[in-house]
Design an enzyme around this catalytic site. Sequence first.
Site, PDB file in Angstrom:
ATOM      1  N   PHE A 140       0.860  -1.196   0.000  1.00 41.32           N
ATOM      2  CA  PHE A 140       0.000   0.000   0.000  1.00 41.32           C
ATOM      3  C   PHE A 140       0.889   1.237   0.000  1.00 41.32           C
ATOM      4  CE2 PHE A 140      -3.394   2.821   1.669  1.00 41.32           C
ATOM      5  CZ  PHE A 140      -4.420   2.440   0.823  1.00 41.32           C
ATOM      6  N   ALA A 179       2.952   4.006  -2.931  1.00 37.64           N
ATOM      7  CA  ALA A 179       2.482   5.034  -3.873  1.00 37.64           C
ATOM      8  C   ALA A 179       1.385   4.493  -4.789  1.00 37.64           C
ATOM      9  CB  ALA A 179       3.669   5.533  -4.703  1.00 37.64           C
ATOM     10  N   LYS A 209       6.526  -6.195 -11.100  1.00 39.03           N
ATOM     11  CA  LYS A 209       7.101  -6.705 -12.356  1.00 39.03           C
ATOM     12  C   LYS A 209       7.744  -8.081 -12.211  1.00 39.03           C
ATOM     13  CE  LYS A 209       8.858  -2.536 -12.224  1.00 39.03           C
ATOM     14  NZ  LYS A 209       8.976  -1.144 -12.256  1.00 39.03           N
ATOM     15  N   VAL A 233       4.428  -2.173 -17.144  1.00 40.91           N
ATOM     16  CA  VAL A 233       5.250  -1.383 -18.087  1.00 40.91           C
ATOM     17  C   VAL A 233       4.486  -0.101 -18.402  1.00 40.91           C
ATOM     18  CG1 VAL A 233       6.423  -1.338 -20.325  1.00 40.91           C
ATOM     19  CG2 VAL A 233       6.176  -3.509 -19.113  1.00 40.91           C
ATOM     20  N   GLY A 265       3.471   2.292 -16.479  1.00 40.01           N
ATOM     21  CA  GLY A 265       2.494   2.760 -15.488  1.00 40.01           C
ATOM     22  C   GLY A 265       1.074   2.679 -16.009  1.00 40.01           C
ATOM     23  N   GLY A 286      12.419  12.756  -6.807  1.00 41.34           N
ATOM     24  CA  GLY A 286      11.841  11.430  -6.559  1.00 41.34           C
ATOM     25  C   GLY A 286      11.749  10.566  -7.799  1.00 41.34           C
ATOM     26  N   GLU A 332      16.166   6.658  -7.686  1.00 45.33           N
ATOM     27  CA  GLU A 332      16.466   6.113  -6.355  1.00 45.33           C
ATOM     28  C   GLU A 332      17.804   6.678  -5.878  1.00 45.33           C
ATOM     29  OE1 GLU A 332      14.593   3.702  -4.811  1.00 45.33           O
ATOM     30  OE2 GLU A 332      13.155   3.721  -6.454  1.00 45.33           O
ATOM     31  N   ASP A 372      16.477  -1.362 -15.445  1.00 47.01           N
ATOM     32  CA  ASP A 372      15.021  -1.223 -15.352  1.00 47.01           C
ATOM     33  C   ASP A 372      14.396  -1.350 -16.744  1.00 47.01           C
ATOM     34  OD1 ASP A 372      12.465  -0.231 -13.945  1.00 47.01           O
ATOM     35  OD2 ASP A 372      12.726   1.235 -15.539  1.00 47.01           O
ATOM     36  N   LYS A 411      11.826  -4.321 -18.282  1.00 47.37           N
ATOM     37  CA  LYS A 411      10.540  -4.033 -18.945  1.00 47.37           C
ATOM     38  C   LYS A 411      10.513  -4.593 -20.368  1.00 47.37           C
ATOM     39  CE  LYS A 411       9.631   0.000 -16.110  1.00 47.37           C
ATOM     40  NZ  LYS A 411       9.939   1.427 -15.957  1.00 47.37           N
TER      41      LYS A 411
HETATM   42  N1  LIG Z   1       5.538   3.787  -8.452  1.00 46.79           N
HETATM   43  C1  LIG Z   1       5.431   3.615  -9.754  1.00 46.79           C
HETATM   44  O1  LIG Z   1       5.378   4.561 -10.509  1.00 46.79           O
HETATM   45  C2  LIG Z   1       5.345   2.217 -10.319  1.00 46.79           C
HETATM   46  C3  LIG Z   1       5.078   2.056 -11.699  1.00 46.79           C
HETATM   47  C4  LIG Z   1       4.950   0.747 -12.215  1.00 46.79           C
HETATM   48  C5  LIG Z   1       5.102  -0.338 -11.379  1.00 46.79           C
HETATM   49  N2  LIG Z   1       5.391  -0.119 -10.051  1.00 46.79           N
HETATM   50  C6  LIG Z   1       5.544  -1.296  -9.186  1.00 46.79           C
HETATM   51  O2  LIG Z   1       4.500  -1.257  -8.240  1.00 46.79           O
HETATM   52  C7  LIG Z   1       4.955  -1.841  -7.024  1.00 46.79           C
HETATM   53  C8  LIG Z   1       4.685  -0.858  -5.878  1.00 46.79           C
HETATM   54  O3  LIG Z   1       5.383   0.331  -6.133  1.00 46.79           O
HETATM   55  P1  LIG Z   1       5.232   1.594  -5.175  1.00 46.79           P
HETATM   56  O4  LIG Z   1       5.801   2.743  -5.898  1.00 46.79           O
HETATM   57  O5  LIG Z   1       3.843   1.658  -4.649  1.00 46.79           O
HETATM   58  O6  LIG Z   1       6.214   1.194  -3.987  1.00 46.79           O
HETATM   59  P2  LIG Z   1       6.323   1.825  -2.520  1.00 46.79           P
HETATM   60  O7  LIG Z   1       5.690   3.167  -2.474  1.00 46.79           O
HETATM   61  O8  LIG Z   1       7.743   1.672  -2.100  1.00 46.79           O
HETATM   62  O9  LIG Z   1       5.427   0.840  -1.623  1.00 46.79           O
HETATM   63  C9  LIG Z   1       5.739  -0.513  -1.509  1.00 46.79           C
HETATM   64  C10 LIG Z   1       4.690  -1.172  -0.663  1.00 46.79           C
HETATM   65  O10 LIG Z   1       4.976  -2.577  -0.665  1.00 46.79           O
HETATM   66  C11 LIG Z   1       5.010  -3.024   0.694  1.00 46.79           C
HETATM   67  N3  LIG Z   1       5.895  -4.171   0.777  1.00 46.79           N
HETATM   68  C12 LIG Z   1       7.223  -4.204   0.575  1.00 46.79           C
HETATM   69  N4  LIG Z   1       7.680  -5.452   0.734  1.00 46.79           N
HETATM   70  C13 LIG Z   1       6.611  -6.209   1.049  1.00 46.79           C
HETATM   71  C14 LIG Z   1       6.429  -7.576   1.351  1.00 46.79           C
HETATM   72  N5  LIG Z   1       7.469  -8.406   1.378  1.00 46.79           N
HETATM   73  N6  LIG Z   1       5.181  -8.009   1.635  1.00 46.79           N
HETATM   74  C15 LIG Z   1       4.122  -7.156   1.632  1.00 46.79           C
HETATM   75  N7  LIG Z   1       4.233  -5.853   1.359  1.00 46.79           N
HETATM   76  C16 LIG Z   1       5.466  -5.393   1.074  1.00 46.79           C
HETATM   77  C17 LIG Z   1       5.475  -1.833   1.495  1.00 46.79           C
HETATM   78  O11 LIG Z   1       5.113  -2.030   2.835  1.00 46.79           O
HETATM   79  P3  LIG Z   1       5.910  -1.335   4.056  1.00 46.79           P
HETATM   80  O12 LIG Z   1       5.719   0.148   3.843  1.00 46.79           O
HETATM   81  O13 LIG Z   1       5.208  -1.867   5.269  1.00 46.79           O
HETATM   82  O14 LIG Z   1       7.338  -1.758   3.905  1.00 46.79           O
HETATM   83  C18 LIG Z   1       4.684  -0.718   0.805  1.00 46.79           C
HETATM   84  O15 LIG Z   1       3.360  -0.694   1.290  1.00 46.79           O
HETATM   85  C19 LIG Z   1       6.438  -2.159  -7.215  1.00 46.79           C
HETATM   86  O16 LIG Z   1       6.564  -3.515  -7.549  1.00 46.79           O
HETATM   87  C20 LIG Z   1       6.828  -1.275  -8.381  1.00 46.79           C
HETATM   88  O17 LIG Z   1       7.891  -1.820  -9.149  1.00 46.79           O
HETATM   89  C21 LIG Z   1       5.502   1.115  -9.508  1.00 46.79           C
END
Ligand SMILES: NC(=O)c1ccc[n+]([C@@H]2O[C@H](COP(=O)([O-])OP(=O)(O)OC[C@H]3O[C@@H](n4cnc5c(N)ncnc54)[C@H](OP(=O)(O)O)[C@@H]3O)[C@@H](O)[C@H]2O)c1
Length: 349
Positions: free
Chosen positions: A10, A12, A128, A155, A157, A209, A212, A223, A227
């Site tokens: 939960f 971004a 992914k 891929v 978003g 942001g 990383e 990355d 993809k």
């Molecule tokens: N952000 C983007 O623009 C984007 C675009 C495309 C795909 N994605 C993919 O979407 C996914 C989420 O991205 P995000 O940006 O939302 O990441 P984020 O903001 O870093 O949030 C990650 C979430 O995953 C939880 N988490 C981490 N490890 C876990 C585990 N082992 N079991 C259960 N929950 C776990 C974290 O919980 P805690 O806070 O409790 O650690 C947090 O709630 C990633 O796989 C990312 O590659 C993201």
Amino acid sequence: MTYNLVMIGFGAVGQGFAALLQNKAAELADRYGFQAKIIGVYTRRASLFCPDGLAIPALLAAAQQNDLTAYADHANLRRDLNAHYQITHPATSAVIEASLTNYVDAEPALGHIRTAFSHSKHVVTVNKGPIALAYGELAANARRSKCFFGYEGVVMGGTPCIRLAEAGLAGARIEAVRGIVNGTTNFILGKMEAGMAYAEALAEAQRLGYAEADPTADVEGFDAAGKIVILATLLFGAKLTVADVDRTGITQISMSDVQNALAAGQRWKLIASLQREKTENGERVLAKVSPERLPLSDPLAGIGGGGNAITYLTDTIGGVTLTGAGAGGKATGFAVLADLLAMHARYGN
Ligand SMILES: NC(=O)c1ccc[n+]([C@@H]2O[C@H](COP(=O)([O-])OP(=O)(O)OC[C@H]3O[C@@H](n4cnc5c(N)ncnc54)[C@H](OP(=O)(O)O)[C@@H]3O)[C@@H](O)[C@H]2O)c1
């Protein structure tokens, strides 16, 4: 029809999706007859489950404080349940995998998705890892269980590059793919065109942001390679890994390279590509990530900032280019919503 959703992760994306679900609830019910409740949220640090539904505004408020455990108690709320329990609970209709991507073994997301299908739960993933490493197995599990499997967000978003290829271009054969699928490197190259040195542009990307603290995955092309491997799997049925990608990042591109290209009416872009190649036994797919100097007439040359774009070169209608946001919680949360609406269209009646 009302769906009960369990969300793994939960951050971004999870929050972006939850906010959309909240804000568009009336429109989704009116236009599509689609209703959904979030009944479970499971993260590394918190577990919340209530078969009657969790309150989205309170979830978002707790997440804003970076502490989901601050979500207030209410009737039937449980805080002690593991992911397996939440996924397999009889009330759960669909699981949203939005935890962190891991390209090594895709765990724990891969296990979550396997569990979901073996208990006849629909799945939407933005993670992914499971698509890159185990798409074939998971798609077969989904078919066997007669469950929906959505992965549009993995891929570009929220920009529907996968649905365009799978549905919009059905009937055409995609011969090659060329795309800007990493916004961070595109942002850095754009800043270098505006006169900023590489290190300064990278620092700016980190401050905003986009990048990383360890930018290796972006600037060395890993990355983008992940993809393009996913697209090779989904669109060409190819069995490639990141190690099979001929990969070069942007770290060797100098300010003078960028400025010389500009003076010649060209632009450097980090291009991820797939190309079918005939072999004696059939064909193979060549995957590459590399900086390319593009003429301004190339539709990918005009993509600025952190934008993404992809061109599908087809046998039937030539090139089709799609442009849009490649990342961001709201945009990728939209991909989750679009997948759920596709699930509803297929299984809702
Ligand atoms: N952000 C983007 O623009 C984007 C675009 C495309 C795909 N994605 C993919 O979407 C996914 C989420 O991205 P995000 O940006 O939302 O990441 P984020 O903001 O870093 O949030 C990650 C979430 O995953 C939880 N988490 C981490 N490890 C876990 C585990 N082992 N079991 C259960 N929950 C776990 C974290 O919980 P805690 O806070 O409790 O650690 C947090 O709630 C990633 O796989 C990312 O590659 C993201």
